[in-house]
Motif scaffolding. Structure first.
Motif, PDB file in Angstrom:
ATOM      1  N   ARG A 133      41.523  40.288  55.471  1.00  0.00           N
ATOM      2  CA  ARG A 133      43.017  40.156  56.320  1.00  0.00           C
ATOM      3  C   ARG A 133      44.009  39.336  55.899  1.00  0.00           C
ATOM      4  O   ARG A 133      43.675  38.669  56.361  1.00  0.00           O
ATOM      5  N   LEU A 134      44.871  39.901  55.410  1.00  0.00           N
ATOM      6  CA  LEU A 134      45.463  38.935  55.511  1.00  0.00           C
ATOM      7  C   LEU A 134      47.404  39.719  55.758  1.00  0.00           C
ATOM      8  O   LEU A 134      47.476  40.203  55.000  1.00  0.00           O
ATOM      9  N   CYS A 135      48.425  38.350  56.014  1.00  0.00           N
ATOM     10  CA  CYS A 135      49.889  39.108  56.673  1.00  0.00           C
ATOM     11  C   CYS A 135      49.564  39.954  57.147  1.00  0.00           C
ATOM     12  O   CYS A 135      50.140  41.223  57.023  1.00  0.00           O
ATOM     13  N   GLY A 136      49.041  40.657  57.873  1.00  0.00           N
ATOM     14  CA  GLY A 136      48.530  43.028  58.514  1.00  0.00           C
ATOM     15  C   GLY A 136      47.927  43.397  57.129  1.00  0.00           C
ATOM     16  O   GLY A 136      47.903  44.297  57.659  1.00  0.00           O
ATOM     17  N   TRP A 137      47.372  42.325  56.091  1.00  0.00           N
ATOM     18  CA  TRP A 137      47.966  43.981  54.839  1.00  0.00           C
ATOM     19  C   TRP A 137      45.743  43.708  55.313  1.00  0.00           C
ATOM     20  O   TRP A 137      45.255  42.126  55.200  1.00  0.00           O
ATOM     21  N   ASP A 138      44.692  44.950  54.986  1.00  0.00           N
ATOM     22  CA  ASP A 138      43.872  45.061  54.969  1.00  0.00           C
ATOM     23  C   ASP A 138      43.498  45.226  52.671  1.00  0.00           C
ATOM     24  O   ASP A 138      44.435  45.849  52.739  1.00  0.00           O
ATOM     25  N   ILE A 139      43.142  44.120  52.494  1.00  0.00           N
ATOM     26  CA  ILE A 139      42.484  43.808  51.290  1.00  0.00           C
ATOM     27  C   ILE A 139      41.211  43.863  50.635  1.00  0.00           C
ATOM     28  O   ILE A 139      40.266  43.518  51.239  1.00  0.00           O
ATOM     29  N   ALA A 140      41.172  45.027  49.675  1.00  0.00           N
ATOM     30  CA  ALA A 140      39.561  44.749  49.334  1.00  0.00           C
ATOM     31  C   ALA A 140      39.621  44.803  47.706  1.00  0.00           C
ATOM     32  O   ALA A 140      41.377  44.682  47.299  1.00  0.00           O
ATOM     33  N   CYS A 141      39.389  44.814  47.152  1.00  0.00           N
ATOM     34  CA  CYS A 141      38.712  43.767  45.500  1.00  0.00           C
ATOM     35  C   CYS A 141      37.558  44.660  45.217  1.00  0.00           C
ATOM     36  O   CYS A 141      37.200  45.030  45.787  1.00  0.00           O
ATOM     37  N   TRP A 142      38.148  44.230  43.485  1.00  0.00           N
ATOM     38  CA  TRP A 142      37.167  45.134  42.636  1.00  0.00           C
ATOM     39  C   TRP A 142      36.414  44.694  41.585  1.00  0.00           C
ATOM     40  O   TRP A 142      38.032  43.895  40.790  1.00  0.00           O
ATOM     41  N   LYS A 143      35.947  44.823  40.546  1.00  0.00           N
ATOM     42  CA  LYS A 143      35.923  44.352  39.860  1.00  0.00           C
ATOM     43  C   LYS A 143      36.063  44.654  38.743  1.00  0.00           C
ATOM     44  O   LYS A 143      35.843  45.978  38.050  1.00  0.00           O
ATOM     45  N   VAL A 144      36.866  44.453  37.294  1.00  0.00           N
ATOM     46  CA  VAL A 144      37.479  45.060  35.995  1.00  0.00           C
ATOM     47  C   VAL A 144      37.780  44.286  34.576  1.00  0.00           C
ATOM     48  O   VAL A 144      37.170  42.960  34.651  1.00  0.00           O
ATOM     49  N   ASN A 145      37.061  44.581  33.638  1.00  0.00           N
ATOM     50  CA  ASN A 145      37.307  44.089  32.523  1.00  0.00           C
ATOM     51  C   ASN A 145      38.899  43.526  32.228  1.00  0.00           C
ATOM     52  O   ASN A 145      39.642  43.413  32.467  1.00  0.00           O
ATOM     53  N   HIS A 146      38.290  42.075  31.669  1.00  0.00           N
ATOM     54  CA  HIS A 146      38.942  41.245  31.651  1.00  0.00           C
ATOM     55  C   HIS A 146      39.063  41.047  30.183  1.00  0.00           C
ATOM     56  O   HIS A 146      39.174  39.925  29.143  1.00  0.00           O
ATOM     57  N   GLY A 147      38.335  41.920  29.145  1.00  0.00           N
ATOM     58  CA  GLY A 147      38.694  41.555  27.607  1.00  0.00           C
ATOM     59  C   GLY A 147      37.155  40.771  27.341  1.00  0.00           C
ATOM     60  O   GLY A 147      36.157  40.830  27.999  1.00  0.00           O
ATOM     61  N   LYS A 148      37.184  39.772  26.222  1.00  0.00           N
ATOM     62  CA  LYS A 148      36.381  38.508  25.510  1.00  0.00           C
ATOM     63  C   LYS A 148      36.083  37.811  26.934  1.00  0.00           C
ATOM     64  O   LYS A 148      35.512  37.004  26.255  1.00  0.00           O
TER      65      LYS A 148
END
Length: 182
Positions: A133-148
């Motif tokens: 949580r930063l600046c009142g934002w609930d933040i979630a992350c997930w892995k994504v493809n960045h190609g090569k």
């Protein structure tokens, strides 16, 4: 009111490229309309703020914004165009006597720590895998493809029923990667 400010929207090399004489780079050198720094955004609410990514353009971005210290930084992945400014940020934290807080998924923090082993002396390294949580934002992350180039992380921000996603470096996402965590 919350504000999202795009500080940089260029690719890994920025615009203009020193060696390029194409129409876009030439224009960027003259009028500057197409001049683009590397990816970074600031999320702010009054005096409270954080940055997403800290590339090699961090110092001129801070100078341009008239900001002398940033406490919190969220990183998408450990490529130079997203972390190259971390040594300067750490130096600012050291000189000002204010530790920064660097947020990223565990494996990104591990890569950063291998590249800059002294960095944890000047900032807290905080894992974002289980949400933050930063600046009142609930933040979630997930892995994504960045190609090569491997992978990056996308971030979903939610506050008061409003949600948005920041996903700076990705390509050819599959259906699972396109789904933000709820």
């Amino acid at each position: 009111m919350d504000t999202l400010t795009f500080w940089g929207t260029g690719d890994a090399m920025g615009v203009p490229r020193v060696y390029c004489d194409c129409k876009v780079c030439t224009e960027a050198r003259t009028t500057g309309r197409n001049r683009r720094l590397r990816s970074s955004v600031m999320v702010s609410r009054g005096e409270e703020r954080f940055l997403i990514d800290c590339g090699p353009d961090w110092r001129p971005m801070m100078e341009s914004a008239g900001i002398r210290h940033i406490r919190d930084m969220l990183v998408t992945h450990a490529h130079f165009d997203h972390i190259g400014g971390l040594p300067e940020w750490a130096d600012a934290c050291r000189w000002l006597g204010r530790n920064g807080r660097l947020f990223a998924p565990r494996e990104v923090l591990e890569r950063i720590s291998r590249q800059y082993p002294w960095l944890p002396n000047h900032m807290e390294m905080k894992e974002a895998d289980d949400g933050i949580r930063l600046c009142g934002w609930d933040i979630a992350c997930w892995k994504v493809n960045h190609g090569k180039n491997g992978y990056s992380y996308a971030y979903r921000f939610e506050k008061h029923g409003f949600a948005w996603v920041y996903n700076s470096d990705s390509i050819n996402l599959n259906a699972e990667e396109k789904k933000a965590p709820a």
